[in-house]
Design a protein around this motif. Structure first.
Motif, PDB file in Angstrom:
ATOM      1  N   ARG A   1       0.894  -1.174   0.000  1.00 42.51           N
ATOM      2  CA  ARG A   1       0.000   0.000   0.000  1.00 42.51           C
ATOM      3  C   ARG A   1       0.926   1.216   0.000  1.00 42.51           C
ATOM      4  O   ARG A   1       1.670   1.428   0.946  1.00 42.51           O
ATOM      5  CB  ARG A   1      -0.911   0.014   1.208  1.00 42.51           C
ATOM      6  N   VAL A   2       0.887   1.966  -1.087  1.00 39.39           N
ATOM      7  CA  VAL A   2       1.766   3.110  -1.279  1.00 39.39           C
ATOM      8  C   VAL A   2       0.967   4.387  -1.094  1.00 39.39           C
ATOM      9  O   VAL A   2      -0.094   4.556  -1.705  1.00 39.39           O
ATOM     10  CB  VAL A   2       2.395   3.085  -2.693  1.00 39.39           C
ATOM     11  N   THR A   3       1.492   5.265  -0.250  1.00 40.81           N
ATOM     12  CA  THR A   3       0.861   6.566  -0.036  1.00 40.81           C
ATOM     13  C   THR A   3       1.893   7.645  -0.323  1.00 40.81           C
ATOM     14  O   THR A   3       2.989   7.617   0.229  1.00 40.81           O
ATOM     15  CB  THR A   3       0.365   6.712   1.414  1.00 40.81           C
ATOM     16  N   ILE A   4       1.543   8.548  -1.215  1.00 43.90           N
ATOM     17  CA  ILE A   4       2.378   9.722  -1.428  1.00 43.90           C
ATOM     18  C   ILE A   4       1.510  10.937  -1.133  1.00 43.90           C
ATOM     19  O   ILE A   4       0.301  10.933  -1.336  1.00 43.90           O
ATOM     20  CB  ILE A   4       2.993   9.784  -2.844  1.00 43.90           C
ATOM     21  N   GLN A   5       2.164  11.952  -0.590  1.00 39.49           N
ATOM     22  CA  GLN A   5       1.409  13.158  -0.245  1.00 39.49           C
ATOM     23  C   GLN A   5       2.278  14.384  -0.368  1.00 39.49           C
ATOM     24  O   GLN A   5       3.495  14.318  -0.256  1.00 39.49           O
ATOM     25  CB  GLN A   5       0.820  13.047   1.146  1.00 39.49           C
ATOM     26  N   ARG A   6       1.629  15.461  -0.616  1.00 38.96           N
ATOM     27  CA  ARG A   6       2.301  16.750  -0.758  1.00 38.96           C
ATOM     28  C   ARG A   6       1.666  17.699   0.232  1.00 38.96           C
ATOM     29  O   ARG A   6       0.458  17.959   0.178  1.00 38.96           O
ATOM     30  CB  ARG A   6       2.122  17.266  -2.178  1.00 38.96           C
TER      31      ARG A   6
ATOM     32  N   GLU B   1      -4.233  22.048   2.942  1.00 36.15           N
ATOM     33  CA  GLU B   1      -3.365  21.054   3.564  1.00 36.15           C
ATOM     34  C   GLU B   1      -2.620  20.202   2.547  1.00 36.15           C
ATOM     35  O   GLU B   1      -1.859  19.318   2.915  1.00 36.15           O
ATOM     36  CB  GLU B   1      -4.189  20.148   4.492  1.00 36.15           C
ATOM     37  N   GLY B   2      -2.839  20.413   1.247  1.00 34.77           N
ATOM     38  CA  GLY B   2      -2.157  19.635   0.232  1.00 34.77           C
ATOM     39  C   GLY B   2      -3.017  18.487  -0.261  1.00 34.77           C
ATOM     40  O   GLY B   2      -4.239  18.573  -0.266  1.00 34.77           O
ATOM     41  N   TRP B   3      -2.376  17.363  -0.646  1.00 40.78           N
ATOM     42  CA  TRP B   3      -3.110  16.230  -1.196  1.00 40.78           C
ATOM     43  C   TRP B   3      -2.445  14.922  -0.777  1.00 40.78           C
ATOM     44  O   TRP B   3      -1.282  14.891  -0.392  1.00 40.78           O
ATOM     45  CB  TRP B   3      -3.212  16.318  -2.715  1.00 40.78           C
ATOM     46  N   THR B   4      -3.216  13.841  -0.887  1.00 39.48           N
ATOM     47  CA  THR B   4      -2.742  12.497  -0.580  1.00 39.48           C
ATOM     48  C   THR B   4      -3.280  11.550  -1.648  1.00 39.48           C
ATOM     49  O   THR B   4      -4.441  11.638  -2.032  1.00 39.48           O
ATOM     50  CB  THR B   4      -3.245  12.021   0.801  1.00 39.48           C
ATOM     51  N   ALA B   5      -2.409  10.641  -2.117  1.00 35.54           N
ATOM     52  CA  ALA B   5      -2.812   9.598  -3.065  1.00 35.54           C
ATOM     53  C   ALA B   5      -2.339   8.255  -2.510  1.00 35.54           C
ATOM     54  O   ALA B   5      -1.185   8.121  -2.106  1.00 35.54           O
ATOM     55  CB  ALA B   5      -2.196   9.844  -4.438  1.00 35.54           C
ATOM     56  N   THR B   6      -3.242   7.273  -2.480  1.00 37.91           N
ATOM     57  CA  THR B   6      -2.926   5.945  -1.961  1.00 37.91           C
ATOM     58  C   THR B   6      -3.366   4.901  -2.967  1.00 37.91           C
ATOM     59  O   THR B   6      -4.446   5.004  -3.545  1.00 37.91           O
ATOM     60  CB  THR B   6      -3.640   5.693  -0.617  1.00 37.91           C
ATOM     61  N   GLY B   7      -2.511   3.896  -3.158  1.00 39.38           N
ATOM     62  CA  GLY B   7      -2.851   2.816  -4.072  1.00 39.38           C
ATOM     63  C   GLY B   7      -2.196   1.522  -3.634  1.00 39.38           C
ATOM     64  O   GLY B   7      -1.218   1.520  -2.883  1.00 39.38           O
ATOM     65  N   ASP B   8      -2.761   0.425  -4.086  1.00 40.08           N
ATOM     66  CA  ASP B   8      -2.269  -0.906  -3.739  1.00 40.08           C
ATOM     67  C   ASP B   8      -1.587  -1.542  -4.941  1.00 40.08           C
ATOM     68  O   ASP B   8      -2.097  -1.475  -6.060  1.00 40.08           O
ATOM     69  CB  ASP B   8      -3.417  -1.799  -3.274  1.00 40.08           C
ATOM     70  N   LEU B   9      -0.453  -2.179  -4.685  1.00 47.65           N
ATOM     71  CA  LEU B   9       0.318  -2.882  -5.707  1.00 47.65           C
ATOM     72  C   LEU B   9       0.558  -4.310  -5.237  1.00 47.65           C
ATOM     73  O   LEU B   9       0.746  -4.548  -4.048  1.00 47.65           O
ATOM     74  CB  LEU B   9       1.666  -2.197  -5.937  1.00 47.65           C
ATOM     75  N   THR B  10       0.588  -5.240  -6.164  1.00 50.26           N
ATOM     76  CA  THR B  10       0.874  -6.638  -5.856  1.00 50.26           C
ATOM     77  C   THR B  10       2.145  -7.037  -6.589  1.00 50.26           C
ATOM     78  O   THR B  10       2.279  -6.791  -7.787  1.00 50.26           O
ATOM     79  CB  THR B  10      -0.288  -7.546  -6.317  1.00 50.26           C
TER      80      THR B  10
END
Length: 138
Positions: free
Chosen positions: A95-100, A108-117
């Motif tokens: 589970r990868v989360t990147i945020q600015r 407050e900026g932004w957050t993106a989360t996604g799942d990788l297998t």
């Protein structure tokens, strides 16, 4: 320019080292690409350890490729990249989360989360080796 891609052709986290002349990179560009989502952030290294902790995180996952209990987490110095890893159903789930962060006038900026297998054998070992090369600049 050194880079590694974690995931599949369509859903991935790509890490690219800055173009430092020699030695380890000062930052990594983290790009999360998922069907319908594209986000990137610049990840700054720790002034003490560089990206050694990221290298150790993936090497530990590769060493334990047969599985582990619970989730393991790596988070960058400024919390702009976070990776949670678990071993489920014979695969490694990330589970990868990147945020600015943009603390400015209530934004407050932004957050993106996604799942990788990813596959726990050769694919995970290759990723660990590529991240080591990124972190050391070699």
């Amino acid at each position: 320019m050194l880079q590694t891609r974690i995931g599949s052709d369509q859903d991935f986290l790509q890490l690219t080292a800055d173009a430092a002349e020699d030695g380890p990179p000062q930052f990594l560009l983290a790009e999360l690409q998922l069907r319908g989502l594209s986000a990137s952030v610049r990840v700054v290294h720790s002034y003490v350890t560089g990206f050694a902790d990221l290298t150790e995180f993936f090497q530990r996952l590769a060493d334990d490729w047969r599985g582990w209990d619970g989730a393991r987490t790596w988070e960058s110095l400024e919390s702009d990249l976070k990776i949670d890893a678990s071993h489920q159903h014979g695969h490694v789930q990330l589970r990868v989360t990147i945020q600015r962060f943009q603390p400015d006038w209530g934004n407050e900026g932004w957050t993106a989360t996604g799942d990788l297998t990813i596959e726990p054998g050769e694919q995970l070992s290759r990723i660990a080796q590529e991240i080591k090369a990124l972190a050391t600049g070699s």
